[in-house]
Design an enzyme around this catalytic site. Structure first.
Site, short mmCIF file in Angstrom:
data_model
loop_
_atom_site.label_atom_id
_atom_site.label_comp_id
_atom_site.label_asym_id
_atom_site.label_seq_id
_atom_site.Cartn_x
_atom_site.Cartn_y
_atom_site.Cartn_z
N LYS A 53 0.85 -1.21 0.00
CA LYS A 53 0.00 0.00 0.00
C LYS A 53 0.88 1.25 0.00
O LYS A 53 0.61 2.20 -0.74
CB LYS A 53 -0.94 -0.03 1.22
CG LYS A 53 -2.01 -1.11 1.10
CD LYS A 53 -2.71 -1.43 2.41
CE LYS A 53 -3.68 -2.61 2.22
NZ LYS A 53 -4.27 -3.09 3.46
N GLN A 97 -4.29 -1.69 9.73
CA GLN A 97 -4.25 -3.02 9.12
C GLN A 97 -4.85 -4.06 10.08
O GLN A 97 -4.50 -4.11 11.26
CB GLN A 97 -2.80 -3.38 8.77
CG GLN A 97 -2.63 -4.69 8.02
CD GLN A 97 -3.23 -4.66 6.61
OE1 GLN A 97 -3.31 -3.62 5.96
NE2 GLN A 97 -3.65 -5.81 6.12
N ASP A 120 -10.67 2.92 4.79
CA ASP A 120 -11.19 1.55 4.71
C ASP A 120 -12.71 1.50 4.58
O ASP A 120 -13.27 0.45 4.25
CB ASP A 120 -10.82 0.79 5.99
CG ASP A 120 -9.65 -0.14 5.81
OD1 ASP A 120 -9.49 -0.68 4.70
OD2 ASP A 120 -8.92 -0.35 6.79
N1 GUN Z 1 -6.44 -6.88 6.23
C1 GUN Z 1 -6.71 -7.57 5.11
N2 GUN Z 1 -7.39 -6.80 4.22
C2 GUN Z 1 -7.56 -5.59 4.82
C3 GUN Z 1 -8.18 -4.37 4.41
O1 GUN Z 1 -8.74 -4.23 3.31
N3 GUN Z 1 -8.14 -3.35 5.30
C4 GUN Z 1 -7.54 -3.49 6.51
N4 GUN Z 1 -7.55 -2.44 7.34
N5 GUN Z 1 -6.96 -4.60 6.92
C5 GUN Z 1 -6.96 -5.65 6.07
#
Ligand code: GUN
Length: 312
Positions: A53, A97, A120
């Site tokens: 990311k 995350q 998110d």
């Molecule tokens: N862990 C796995 N996929 C995601 C996501 O799309 N957002 C977040 N915050 N954590 C994740």
């Protein structure tokens, strides 16, 4: 029937190119969108996602801040970090995350993120906006799937859509988006009876239940569009051969990495029955990152009261 593959990697690259252009435009006006990604603990898969990311931010001209906190971090410590990011003018999007270590109160953390910085789309305000059809930030995996379907000319109006899985981050928002697009939606879960026969009613089948190759031939109506959202790691070489055949390029991939990712759909069987398949890897995964970038851009606009971009 041999299904065509929906190329999520290619579609994600197109979305990212659009975001890059918009970011450049904002930067000419003195605004640089910024995303903070918060990683608690040292889970290797989470660390790898967070790295991807941050690298994508750099590629698109978005400022990125990576906050890495120890495994023992408490809820209060994390809340203090989120308060600081909410107040930081250089940050337009905040992503914590998941999963978080067990001592951290996930609900309190997700609710502490300012809804306008909620990259998110997990905050209850944004979930409420999604249900009511108001503007707001939408969870990246389901919005990425919608974008992928739109750009693959998959018609939704009046169609039967079945979502396998009722998670807060995928299943529920996915169902809502499909409903807003005028599909008739059924959500299935672990207690659903006759799962295969319900799934077989779907013109559009979204598999987000987290069980490797649950979706076999008998789950799929001939000609259906299937989107695989599963992420299951396979570490047994024989299993890879059984699934994909001895000639599959995935064997070499397995030999390099010691594992491969598979989804919730049995790919070989799905390809024989469906009309289109969004596979794992290369489908919903890259779209999720692209939509995170777009949410960061939208966050930058929302916070400044600027109009949101129309999607292409
Ligand atoms: N862990 C796995 N996929 C995601 C996501 O799309 N957002 C977040 N915050 N954590 C994740």
């Amino acid at each position: 029937m041999t299904a065509t593959l929906i190329d999520g990697t290619r579609i994600a690259a197109a979305v990212e190119a659009e975001v890059r252009t918009e970011v450049a435009r904002l930067r000419r006006d003195g605004i640089r969108p910024g995303l903070a990604v918060v990683l608690v603990g040292a889970d290797p898969a989470s660390a790898s996602y967070v790295g991807m990311k941050a690298r994508m931010c750099e590629k698109l001209g978005i400022h990125s801040l990576k906050l890495e906190l120890g495994e023992e971090t408490t809820t209060d410590q994390l809340l203090a970090e989120i308060d600081a990011l909410n107040a930081d003018d250089a940050i337009d999007g905040i992503l914590v995350q998941l999963p978080l270590p067990p001592q951290v109160d996930k609900k309190a953390i997700l609710e502490a993120v300012s809804p306008v910085k909620d990259a998110d789309g997990f905050h209850s305000t944004n979930i409420g906006s999604l249900i009511l059809g108001y503007d707001g930030l939408v969870a990246c995996t389901p919005s990425g799937i919608m974008e992928m379907l739109r750009r693959s000319d998959v018609a939704l109006e009046g169609k039967r859509a079945v979502v396998l899985g009722r998670s807060d981050d995928v299943g529920k928002p996915m169902a809502m988006l499909l409903m807003h697009a005028h599909a008739t939606v059924t959500i299935c879960h672990s207690r659903t009876r006759n799962l295969a026969s319900v799934a077989r009613e779907a013109d559009i089948l979204i598999a987000a239940i987290g069980r490797k190759y649950l979706v076999r031939r008998d789950f799929i109506k001939p000609g259906a569009v299937v989107v695989d959202v599963g992420a299951n790691r396979i570490t047994d070489r024989d299993e890879v051969i059984e699934l994909f055949g001895a000639e599959s390029p995935r064997i070499a991939r397995f030999d390099r990495a010691g594992y491969i990712w598979v989804g919730d759909v049995h790919e070989r069987e799905a390809l024989e029955v469906a009309s289109k398949l969004s596979p794992v890897p290369g489908g919903a995964g890259p779209m999720t990152i692209a939509m995170l970038m777009r949410n960061t851009l939208e966050g930058a606009r929302l916070r400044r009261g600027l109009a949101c971009a129309e999607s292409a």
